[in-house]
Structures are given as C-alpha cells and as structure tokens.
Design an enzyme around this catalytic site. Structure first.
Site, short mmCIF file in Angstrom:
data_model
loop_
_atom_site.label_atom_id
_atom_site.label_comp_id
_atom_site.label_asym_id
_atom_site.label_seq_id
_atom_site.Cartn_x
_atom_site.Cartn_y
_atom_site.Cartn_z
N TRP A 10 0.86 -1.25 0.01
CA TRP A 10 0.11 0.03 -0.21
C TRP A 10 0.86 1.32 -0.10
O TRP A 10 0.19 1.78 -0.14
CB TRP A 10 -1.03 0.11 1.27
N LYS A 11 1.95 1.20 0.24
CA LYS A 11 3.21 1.79 0.43
C LYS A 11 2.08 3.33 1.44
O LYS A 11 1.78 3.40 1.91
CB LYS A 11 3.41 2.75 -1.52
N GLU A 166 10.84 -6.70 -9.99
CA GLU A 166 10.13 -6.37 -9.88
C GLU A 166 11.38 -5.05 -11.03
O GLU A 166 11.49 -4.20 -10.65
CB GLU A 166 10.13 -5.14 -8.92
N GLY A 172 4.73 1.46 -11.21
CA GLY A 172 3.71 2.71 -11.21
C GLY A 172 3.19 3.23 -12.02
O GLY A 172 2.87 4.53 -12.44
N GLY A 233 1.01 -3.05 -6.55
CA GLY A 233 1.07 -1.87 -6.14
C GLY A 233 -0.39 -0.76 -5.95
O GLY A 233 -1.09 -0.97 -5.14
N GLY A 234 -0.25 0.31 -7.32
CA GLY A 234 -1.79 0.38 -7.20
C GLY A 234 -2.90 0.23 -7.39
O GLY A 234 -3.36 0.41 -6.18
P1 PGA Z 1 2.28 -0.69 -8.97
O1 PGA Z 1 3.46 -1.21 -7.58
O2 PGA Z 1 1.60 -2.09 -9.08
O3 PGA Z 1 1.77 -0.08 -8.88
O4 PGA Z 1 3.11 -0.68 -10.36
C1 PGA Z 1 4.73 -2.44 -7.62
C2 PGA Z 1 5.40 -2.55 -6.96
O5 PGA Z 1 5.88 -1.39 -6.45
O6 PGA Z 1 5.24 -3.27 -6.09
#
Ligand code: PGA
Length: 251
Positions: A10-11, A166, A172, A233-234
């Site tokens: 969720w950052k 990644e 992102g 992430g998103g």
């Molecule tokens: P994202 O992020 O799915 O928004 O690209 C992935 C991550 O940073 O682990």
C-alpha cells in the site's frame, strides 16, 4: 508445488480508518481462498489496528521496510518492533528504497539478515531500470543485486525468503513487462538461485512479479511457469481490483 502469493504493497497510502475498511473488505472476500497466501503491507501507522482486525484470518501482515539495528536511529523501524506489532514478513530492497533513498546492496543485505534473525519472512525485491534493460544489462543487474543482497545467507535462511522481480520501468507506470519478458527474468533468477544455493531450494522459492499488475494482465503473468505470485502496488488499493488479482485464473 509452490503456493502462490498475492501481496499488496500500500506504500504511503491509507489512514487507519481507510486501511481498516479495506482490510475488512479483503478479509471477508478472500478468506475462502485457502490455496494462496495473501500478504498486506500497509503503512506503519496501520499495522497495529490491522493486526487486531485480521487476527482471525490467514492474511499475513508485512512491513514495507526495516532498519538493521535498534537504538538511536530516529525515524526508523526495527524487525523486532515489526514482529511485536503483528508482522510476519517484511519487504526489503524495493526499488523505491533503492532509487529514492539510495539504499545499497550491502545495506539491503544487512536488513535481510536482521529481519530473518528476528523471525520475519522476507520479500526481497530486485529489478533493472529502463536504461539497464535497453543496454542489455538486465541479467547482469539481477545477478549482482541477488548475489550481493543475499551474500552470506545459508540454505535455511533462503527457505524463508521470497524474491520479487520488479522491473523499475514497470512500477507505477502502467507499463507491465510482457509475459515473456517476465518469465525470462524469473527463469534467470531461479537458475541463479540454483547455482548460488541448490536446485531444490531454487525450485521451492517463490518468485513474485511486480510492476503494474492489474486485473487484466494477472492471468497471463500467473500462467508462466516461473511466476509464483504478484507484488501489487496501485491495484492493491482498491478492494475489487486486488480481489480479482487474488482470484487469478488457474490453468
Ligand atoms: P505498481 O507497484 O503495482 O503500482 O506498479 C508495484 C510495487 O511497487 O511493488
């Protein structure tokens, strides 16, 4: 047979109330999935309330980062304190840590060792930048991040580690690696682990893909033989998207 992992990072998003609402939604809708592991990494402020809300579920809580030692390190968080608040895992080496906060392979290695000795599982992130890919240096970068990040870890430690591939250019950005690009990198990482440790450890290690995983691309990624899950992430911020990702279509 490697049990898939779907992890939500969720950052720096979600207040405690928002985090609780999302976690409760996920718990209700994902509890029937007993053949995959679900991991959630909320911001630090939401860890304790989520630990309480999820204590009767199989969802695993993870920290997004940690510092290798305890003491006079203002603003940092230790593996022991993550454990204390209910985490069973931690993400280490995320590209945002590497690139925005200049974390080195050596520092990441120290954190991994500290987290494992505190009893946490580790999701160890690696990945090349767009420039590195365009210069045909992807494998070289993956190899040096893996060898340096995992230096000195024995076989038992490796068994508590999950790797997340990644590609930095896919995080992102909405630009996902193709199924073939991701599979090729995952195969490379698995072969590298076999050389570094042994082939059975490499075969048993889960390697997650991360970088713009969405409901409409997860099925193709998860159909690849060396992709064992996703670090999202998103799309993990929206219950519907994350649930659809966790319910990816099996072959
Ligand atoms: P994202 O992020 O799915 O928004 O690209 C992935 C991550 O940073 O682990």
């Amino acid at each position: 047979m490697r049990t898939p992992i779907i992890a939500g990072n969720w950052k720096l998003n979600k207040t405690v109330d928002e985090a609780l609402a999302l976690a409760r939604d996920l718990k209700g809708k994902l509890s029937a999935l007993d053949d995959i592991e679900i991991i959630l990494a909320p911001p630090f402020t939401a860890l304790a309330p989520l630990a309480t809300a999820l204590n009767d579920s199989a969802i695993v809580l993870a920290g997004q980062n940690c510092y290798p030692t305890e003491g006079a390190f203002t603003g940092e968080i230790s593996p022991a304190l993550l454990r204390d608040v209910g985490c069973r895992a931690v993400i280490i080496g995320h590209s945002e840590r590497r690139h925005l906060f200049a974390e080195s392979d050596d520092f990441i290695n120290q954190k991994i060792k500290a987290a494992l000795s505190a009893g946490l599982k580790v999701i160890f992130c690696i990945g090349e930048t767009l420039t590195e890919r365009n210069e045909n240096r992807t494998f070289e970068v993956l190899e040096s991040q893996t060898r340096n990040g995992l230096a000195g870890l024995d076989r038992a430690a490796m068994c508590r580690l999950t790797v997340a591939y990644e590609p930095v250019w896919a995080i992102g950005t909405g630009q996902t690696a193709s199924n073939e690009q991701a599979q090729e990198a995952h195969r490379y990482i698995r072969n590298l682990l076999a050389k570094m440790v042994d082939s059975s450890t490499a075969e048993n290690t889960r390697i997650l893909y991360g970088g713009s995983v969405k409901p409409d691309n997860v099925d193709g990624l998860m159909a690849q033989s060396d992709i064992d899950g996703a670090l999202v992430g998103g799309a993990s911020l929206k219950a519907g998207d994350f649930i659809r990702i966790a319910r990816f279509k099996r072959n």
